[in-house]
Design an enzyme around this catalytic site. Structure first.
Site, PDB file in Angstrom:
ATOM      1  N   PRO A  99       0.846  -1.208   0.000  1.00  0.00           N
ATOM      2  CG  PRO A  99      -0.636  -1.492   1.787  1.00  0.00           C
ATOM      3  CD  PRO A  99       0.623  -2.053   1.186  1.00  0.00           C
ATOM      4  N   GLY A 101       1.924   5.390   0.510  1.00  0.00           N
ATOM      5  CA  GLY A 101       1.676   6.585   1.338  1.00  0.00           C
ATOM      6  C   GLY A 101       1.334   6.310   2.788  1.00  0.00           C
ATOM      7  N   GLY A 103       3.665   4.599   4.999  1.00  0.00           N
ATOM      8  CA  GLY A 103       4.872   4.278   5.774  1.00  0.00           C
ATOM      9  C   GLY A 103       5.417   2.872   5.581  1.00  0.00           C
ATOM     10  CG  LEU A 104       3.268  -0.302   5.062  1.00  0.00           C
ATOM     11  CD1 LEU A 104       2.185  -1.292   4.628  1.00  0.00           C
ATOM     12  CD2 LEU A 104       3.869  -0.767   6.393  1.00  0.00           C
ATOM     13  N   GLY A 105       7.138   1.899   2.918  1.00  0.00           N
ATOM     14  CA  GLY A 105       8.317   1.927   2.045  1.00  0.00           C
ATOM     15  C   GLY A 105       8.031   1.677   0.575  1.00  0.00           C
ATOM     16  CB  SER A 107       8.101   6.026  -2.627  1.00  0.00           C
ATOM     17  OG  SER A 107       9.166   6.612  -1.979  1.00  0.00           O
ATOM     18  CB  ALA A 109       9.916  -1.156  -2.334  1.00  0.00           C
ATOM     19  CG  ASP A 149      12.231   4.074   4.463  1.00  0.00           C
ATOM     20  OD1 ASP A 149      12.665   3.837   5.609  1.00  0.00           O
ATOM     21  OD2 ASP A 149      11.086   4.503   4.230  1.00  0.00           O
TER      22      ASP A 149
HETATM   23  O1  PMV Z   1       7.892   8.011   6.301  1.00  0.00           O
HETATM   24  P1  PMV Z   1       7.739   6.907   7.299  1.00  0.00           P
HETATM   25  O2  PMV Z   1       6.335   6.690   7.711  1.00  0.00           O
HETATM   26  O3  PMV Z   1       8.430   5.651   6.891  1.00  0.00           O
HETATM   27  O4  PMV Z   1       8.463   7.361   8.677  1.00  0.00           O
HETATM   28  C1  PMV Z   1       9.675   8.007   8.713  1.00  0.00           C
HETATM   29  C2  PMV Z   1      10.361   7.809  10.038  1.00  0.00           C
HETATM   30  C3  PMV Z   1      10.608   9.060  10.860  1.00  0.00           C
HETATM   31  O5  PMV Z   1      11.419   8.656  11.955  1.00  0.00           O
HETATM   32  C4  PMV Z   1       9.313   9.603  11.402  1.00  0.00           C
HETATM   33  C5  PMV Z   1      11.325  10.160  10.080  1.00  0.00           C
HETATM   34  C6  PMV Z   1      12.753   9.871   9.680  1.00  0.00           C
HETATM   35  O6  PMV Z   1      13.259  10.587   8.771  1.00  0.00           O
HETATM   36  O7  PMV Z   1      13.398   8.988  10.263  1.00  0.00           O
END
Ligand code: PMV
Length: 315
Positions: A99, A101, A103-105, A107, A109, A149
């Site tokens: 999914p 937007g 926070g599961l990476g 973009s 990936a 990420d």
């Molecule tokens: O964008 P997300 O949902 O994967 O979260 C980023 C993680 C934070 O610690 C909130 C920000 C960061 O740059 O580390």
């Protein structure tokens, strides 16, 4: 020629937000993937097709591509065409079961799989070189990315990351069974990070204390992961979630999800920036199915996840 690559999504197991202030974070790749297919075409175009849209660009559009969904892919394709001075184009197709937007990476990936698939049309690269290209591509949409990420999506497994020392791979392979529930509320990481910054400025002493405690949690987590002690890992996830609530990055829907999750799993917390996005629940293998059914009965969108130890795959 045609080339295909896939990369996993990710979760942050512990340490989001505090990592911005120098605390370590633990990231895991998950067994949900994005696959990118790249193909040479005779026309001088870059065409991109994914489940979020479809577009055909000319090779002269560099700098004018404003749609953030296409920018990293256009960047990677144009870079390769220019580097190899080719008078031809590339057709890119993206298929995803991550999914976006939340926070599961997805973009990251996508950047990793695209860097591998596109570059392989022209040259062979190591995983490290592909990772470098993927991070460059991600910077076209998120200038300040730490690169964490893309790193976890490229290498898979688990990594520990801190701002000063960068990344190191966690060697052991714990058997984690996770259930991820998606609030389906898209978040802006940048806005939530600024909100936490305000909190840290207005509550200096308390925030420093929380950072100290979070560091201890991360060290405990590393030992518990090594021993596959999921029961105690669940307990420290609950404690970590209390800090995230205090930072003000939760909301009513997330709170309700967490409350329910804590009753049926070993422990649950927000993963990633918060303000929406996803929560993760730690479970025993035999309980995952029941937990998913219970959450779905309350109309929560959820699925199970395991750690992906493969990372980037090309075929
Ligand atoms: O964008 P997300 O949902 O994967 O979260 C980023 C993680 C934070 O610690 C909130 C920000 C960061 O740059 O580390």
């Amino acid at each position: 020629m045609k080339s295909k690559a896939s990369a996993p999504g990710k979760i942050i197991l512990f340490g989001e937000h505090f990592v911005v202030y120098g605390v370590k974070a633990i990231l895991c790749a998950i067994d949900k993937r994005i696959t990118v297919t790249a193909e040479n075409v005779q026309e001088e175009i870059i065409s991109i097709k994914s489940n979020i849209g479809e577009h055909e660009f000319s090779l002269q559009e560099y700098g004018t591509v404003t749609d953030l969904r296409f920018k990293p892919l256009y960047y990677l394709a144009k870079k390769m065409i220019d580097k190899h001075k080719k008078r031809s184009g590339i057709k890119i197709t993206v298929e995803s079961d991550i999914p976006s937007g939340v926070g599961l990476g997805s973009s990251s990936a996508c950047c990793v799989a695209a860097a591998a698939a596109i570059s392989r049309l022209y040259e062979e690269n190591s995983k490290e070189e592909i990772l470098k290209m993927a991070i460059e591509a991600e910077r076209t949409i998120f200038q300040n990315t730490s690169g964490a990420d893309c790193t976890i999506c490229a290498f898979g497994g688990m990594i520990i990351f801190d701002k000063k020392n960068g990344f190191s791979k966690i060697d052991y392979k714990p058997e984690l069974h996770l259930v991820i529930a998606n609030s389906n509320i898209k978040h802006s990481t940048e806005k939530i990070v600024s909100k936490v910054k305000k909190f840290s400025e207005n509550n200096r002493e308390e925030f420093l204390d929380m950072c100290k405690r979070e560091s201890e949690i991360i060290n405990q987590a590393l030992t518990l992961l090594k021993n596959n002690d999921v029961r105690n890992l669940g307990k420290i996830m609950i404690e970590n979630q209390e800090f995230l609530e205090r930072l003000g990055i939760s909301n009513e829907k997330i709170q309700n999800m967490i409350k329910m999750a804590n009753n049926i799993s070993l422990g649950a917390k927000i993963t990633g920036a918060g303000g929406g996005g996803c929560i993760i629940m730690l479970t025993n293998e035999c309980d995952s199915k029941k937990i998913i059914e219970t959450m779905r009965d309350k109309n929560y969108d959820c699925f199970d996840a395991r750690i992906d130890f493969q990372g980037l795959d090309t075929f």
